[in-house]
Structures are given as C-alpha cells and as structure tokens.
Design a protein around this motif. Sequence first.
Motif, mmCIF file in Angstrom:
data_model
loop_
_atom_site.group_PDB
_atom_site.id
_atom_site.type_symbol
_atom_site.label_atom_id
_atom_site.label_comp_id
_atom_site.label_asym_id
_atom_site.label_seq_id
_atom_site.Cartn_x
_atom_site.Cartn_y
_atom_site.Cartn_z
ATOM 1 N N GLY A 191 0.814 -1.216 0.000
ATOM 2 C CA GLY A 191 0.000 0.000 0.000
ATOM 3 C C GLY A 191 0.841 1.257 0.000
ATOM 4 N N GLY A 192 1.932 1.244 0.773
ATOM 5 C CA GLY A 192 2.795 2.410 0.813
ATOM 6 C C GLY A 192 3.480 2.680 -0.512
ATOM 7 N N TYR A 204 -4.908 14.196 9.280
ATOM 8 C CA TYR A 204 -3.841 14.050 10.266
ATOM 9 C C TYR A 204 -3.348 15.434 10.677
ATOM 10 N N MET A 205 -3.587 15.795 11.937
ATOM 11 C CA MET A 205 -3.197 17.116 12.393
ATOM 12 C C MET A 205 -1.676 17.267 12.433
ATOM 13 N N ASP A 206 -0.973 16.186 12.788
ATOM 14 C CA ASP A 206 0.490 16.273 12.810
ATOM 15 C C ASP A 206 1.044 16.461 11.403
ATOM 16 N N GLU A 207 0.362 15.900 10.418
ATOM 17 C CA GLU A 207 0.779 16.085 9.028
ATOM 18 C C GLU A 207 0.634 17.552 8.622
ATOM 19 N N ALA A 208 -0.479 18.156 9.001
ATOM 20 C CA ALA A 208 -0.702 19.563 8.681
ATOM 21 C C ALA A 208 0.343 20.440 9.361
ATOM 22 N N LEU A 231 -3.150 17.373 -3.533
ATOM 23 C CA LEU A 231 -3.039 16.091 -2.838
ATOM 24 C C LEU A 231 -4.221 15.921 -1.893
ATOM 25 N N ASP A 232 -5.029 14.911 -2.165
ATOM 26 C CA ASP A 232 -6.202 14.633 -1.342
ATOM 27 C C ASP A 232 -5.873 13.477 -0.398
ATOM 28 N N GLU A 233 -5.722 13.790 0.890
ATOM 29 C CA GLU A 233 -5.386 12.782 1.905
ATOM 30 C C GLU A 233 -4.173 11.953 1.467
ATOM 31 N N PRO A 234 -3.007 12.577 1.314
ATOM 32 C CA PRO A 234 -1.871 11.885 0.699
ATOM 33 C C PRO A 234 -1.341 10.682 1.469
ATOM 34 N N GLN A 281 6.128 4.534 9.127
ATOM 35 C CA GLN A 281 7.342 4.638 8.328
ATOM 36 C C GLN A 281 7.043 5.176 6.930
ATOM 37 N N ALA A 282 5.986 4.651 6.309
ATOM 38 C CA ALA A 282 5.616 5.108 4.967
ATOM 39 C C ALA A 282 5.152 6.564 4.987
ATOM 40 N N ARG A 283 4.416 6.942 6.037
ATOM 41 C CA ARG A 283 3.956 8.331 6.148
ATOM 42 C C ARG A 283 5.143 9.280 6.202
#
Length: 307
Positions: free
Chosen positions: A138-139, A194-198, A159-162, A169-171
């Motif tokens: 998937g990654g 994902y707030m940490d992603e933002a 990018l929609d929900e990348p 690890q993949a993130r």
Amino acid sequence: MGSLIEARGLYKRFDSFVAVAGIDVEVSAGEVFGFLGPNGAGKSSTMRMIGCVSPISGGSLRILDMDPVVDGSRIRARLGVCPQDDWLDEELTVRENLVIYGRYFGMSRRACADKATELLDFAQLSEKASAKVADLSGGMKRRLTIVRALVNDPDIMLLDEPTTGLDPQARHLVWDRLFQLKQRGVTLVLTTHYMDEAEQLCDRLVVMDKGRIVAEGSPGDLIRTHSTREVVELRFGVGGQESAAEKVADLADRIEVLPDRVLLYTYDGDAAANAVNKRGLAPQGLLVRRSTLEDVFLRLTGRTLVD
C-alpha cells in the motif's frame, strides 16, 4: 511571485445542498496550503473546483491567472493531482504507469522514459520498476500515485489525503518527499485528517466546517489564537471526571471534561499540575503536553462524529 490560486466568495451547490458557502482562498507560489475539516466540511468540493473537474456555482475562481470556465484544459495541463484513492493500472508495471501517464500530456516517449527514471528514484521505487502494480504494498502504491502526479512538472500539485492508510514509516517517507518538493518550489495544496501532518507540512491552512472557513493562518498562529500554550490531561477513575473537574476548574483558562479524562488548557502546565497535587487530588494519570493543532481543530469543529 503572486497568487497561483485566488477564490472570492467561492460557492458550490448540489441541488438544495450547499457544499461550499462563499469562501475566500488565496495560495501563493511555492506555498504548502492545507484544507482541514471534518467529513462533509466542503474540502473535497473545493479541491475539485480548483482541479477544474467541477464547475463553480457562484463567486469567482482563478487558477494560474486563468478562468477555469474558459481555460479548464490549459489549467489541468499544469496541475498534478494525487487523488485519495490510488487509481493505478495494476496490470501494468510501475514504470509503464508513469510512461503512459506522461503520454497523456503529449510528452515524447524518450521524455517519458527519462522522467519515469527520475521519479522512480525520487520515490525510492527504482528496484520495483519492472514489478506489476498489483504486487506492490500500500505504501509503494501511494508513493507511485504521488510521483505520477509529477510527470508533467506541474506548477501546482493537489493532494487529497496523501498518507491515509499508511503505516508510520511510509507516512514519514511521503512527508520527506513532499518537503523536498516544497524546497524545489512546487506549490502544494492538500487535504488531510492528520493534524500532525498539517503541522509538519503546511505553511498556511484553513479550517472548514459546514462549507465555511472558520479559521485561517499558519499552524503556529492558529494554536496561539485558539488554544493555550500547554494542556494538562488528568485521568481519574470511572465516573470521577465531573467531580474532579469542579475542584480544578480555576486552574486553567479553559477546561474540558471528557468521559475518560479532564483537559486543563493553560499557559503553564507544570504549575497547574503541581496545584492539582497540592489539592490532594490523586489522578490515575497526569500528562503535561504542548497544545496542538488537533486541540484547535476540535475546539473549532466540535467532537461530535460526522458521517
């Protein structure tokens, strides 16, 4: 360098349902801009209008200083789109997915081949170039979907929900690649849950709720404006949160009582934690942490589940 995306009073209606209710958005060149919001907030509808695949119902929208109504095909040729789902051809190889996609943009076979080699290296997929997409993890599929959107050297990448569904690890690998794109000057527009992603990626973002923008700014600015510097989490026994909350309510700027814990929003978490102990309270768990974008998001949009 000016604005690449400019929306004024942008409106989207589906029959009687208003998905986007008159929002203003401006994205500058080289910026990473994010849309946050619960399900049904209007994020995807906004992204589809920016991607020139859904007509606006009202207001104005200019992309790359062009009108999507008149110049939709020209705009799309300069966009890179990474959808939420990996729409890859699983019967083709990894390299073939990139080469064939490049041909859609009128690139020569040689240019497509050279670009595929470059992107496979960028995505750390060179060793899988001859593998069928169906055999990828998937990654790997997600990384392939992202770099496929770069085949045409886009001015703007949507990018929609990348990183939805990826392991940590993949993130982090995807984050690293998106950060490298930012350093190259690619303008990124993304939605994420994902707030940490933002916090990691976005220079600026908007929080949407029920089709409207309820807050806008950098992650740091939003935290300073809508939350406190620190949060103290207190956990008591079953049914003990309400009574404990009454005894500590004066120790915080704001208090929130949840079924499993009490949250104290304060600018000095250690002082609040010490005061809790001095009052003879004995929480089963006590955590002092910095305030996050998630605290802001939940305060602005609520904790009620939206389907």
